[in-house]
Design a protein around this motif. Sequence first.
Motif, mmCIF file in Angstrom:
data_model
loop_
_atom_site.group_PDB
_atom_site.id
_atom_site.type_symbol
_atom_site.label_atom_id
_atom_site.label_comp_id
_atom_site.label_asym_id
_atom_site.label_seq_id
_atom_site.Cartn_x
_atom_site.Cartn_y
_atom_site.Cartn_z
ATOM 1 N N VAL A 169 1.652 -0.314 -0.002
ATOM 2 C CA VAL A 169 2.779 -0.302 -0.907
ATOM 3 C C VAL A 169 2.686 -1.825 -1.652
ATOM 4 O O VAL A 169 2.758 -1.936 -2.651
ATOM 5 C CB VAL A 169 4.190 0.051 -0.328
ATOM 6 N N LYS A 170 2.533 -3.012 -0.742
ATOM 7 C CA LYS A 170 2.421 -4.235 -1.282
ATOM 8 C C LYS A 170 1.151 -4.566 -2.424
ATOM 9 O O LYS A 170 1.128 -4.998 -3.374
ATOM 10 C CB LYS A 170 2.657 -5.077 -0.267
ATOM 11 N N ILE A 175 9.167 1.532 -6.697
ATOM 12 C CA ILE A 175 8.482 2.383 -5.661
ATOM 13 C C ILE A 175 7.984 3.528 -6.256
ATOM 14 O O ILE A 175 6.820 4.091 -6.080
ATOM 15 C CB ILE A 175 9.580 2.818 -4.384
ATOM 16 N N VAL A 187 1.567 -2.396 -5.535
ATOM 17 C CA VAL A 187 2.666 -3.425 -6.397
ATOM 18 C C VAL A 187 2.044 -4.471 -6.913
ATOM 19 O O VAL A 187 2.000 -4.572 -8.159
ATOM 20 C CB VAL A 187 3.771 -3.776 -5.541
ATOM 21 N N SER A 193 8.457 -1.821 1.446
ATOM 22 C CA SER A 193 7.489 -2.537 0.814
ATOM 23 C C SER A 193 7.064 -3.765 2.027
ATOM 24 O O SER A 193 5.839 -3.995 1.685
ATOM 25 C CB SER A 193 8.081 -3.036 -0.443
ATOM 26 N N PRO A 247 13.768 0.380 -0.031
ATOM 27 C CA PRO A 247 12.648 -0.109 -0.773
ATOM 28 C C PRO A 247 12.141 -1.437 0.004
ATOM 29 O O PRO A 247 11.008 -1.889 -0.253
ATOM 30 C CB PRO A 247 12.981 -0.212 -2.256
#
Length: 318
Positions: free
Chosen positions: A303-304, A45, A307, A297, A293
């Motif tokens: 956020v996904k 994260i 990543v 996520s 997290p």
Amino acid sequence: MERTNDSILTEFVLAGLSAHPKLQTVLFVLVLWMYLMILLGNGVIISVIIYDSHLHTPMYFFLCNLSFLDICYTSSSVPLILDSFLTVRKRVSFSGCMVQMLLSFAMGTTECMLLGVMALDRYVAICYPLRYPVIMSKGAYMLMAAGSWVSGLVDSVVQTSLAMQLPFCANNVINHFVCEILAILKLACADISINVISMAGSNLIFLVIPLLVISLSYIFIVAAILKIPSTEGKRKAFSTCSAHLIVVIIFYGTIFFMYAKPKSKESVGTDNQDITGALISLFYGVMTPMLNPLIYSLRNKDVKAAVKNMLGRKNVSD
């Protein structure tokens, strides 16, 4: 019990689950696995938020602080917990115990404050979207985060200092995995009324007030979301708050059970009750940082996507 010539306590003994060696082995493997997941999940994260410039906003700045806090929080206690599982009646020096207690208490208090300012951030974003960039300026949100860290440290210094002044006479066995403040207060051979009052004041300021701020913020947030005409708009607005709300429920639900009602020394429970409290403490001290997290996520498309981008997977579906 180890004492010097002038009868000053030099060490504590962590009883933990020494009477249940098989359970200790299981918990050692489980806690070690959870700790590695905490380091990995929160580390990802933090890396993602630093890596992706699109996430350089107040909300993700606070999330980055929360992830770093969770790493510090668990690192202040988990190594000692793991060691206590491997050692029968783990011995810890008085000073080492106080330092560990100070750090853990500071991290816990800071998380309460940080969750409160995160709720305020979501309140401003949902209820005052046009003024959000002005209200939540870089100076404002950095000051809010710094205030959370400083207040947590100050409160911990006060509580730890009061605990260090207590005399410990007949018993130095802590029925816990770590040097936890309530477990240590039970061992004092003096009146702990001042400590109880101080803890009650701390609970009011750093537990109750942040929770009231969170509750009021979400009352206004829900009212604002209900006024949005489109279903998609309501869903999108709520999705920005749902992860934080889940984390708040898990964190406060367990920590209030432990700290909302500090008891006097005379009202302490049985050893089984102490062990139950220790297991609950282990839950909020390890489980919650591991889930944070994952919750953020799974419930956050930004956020996904970040990543996946960081891992080199550029073709991300909307």
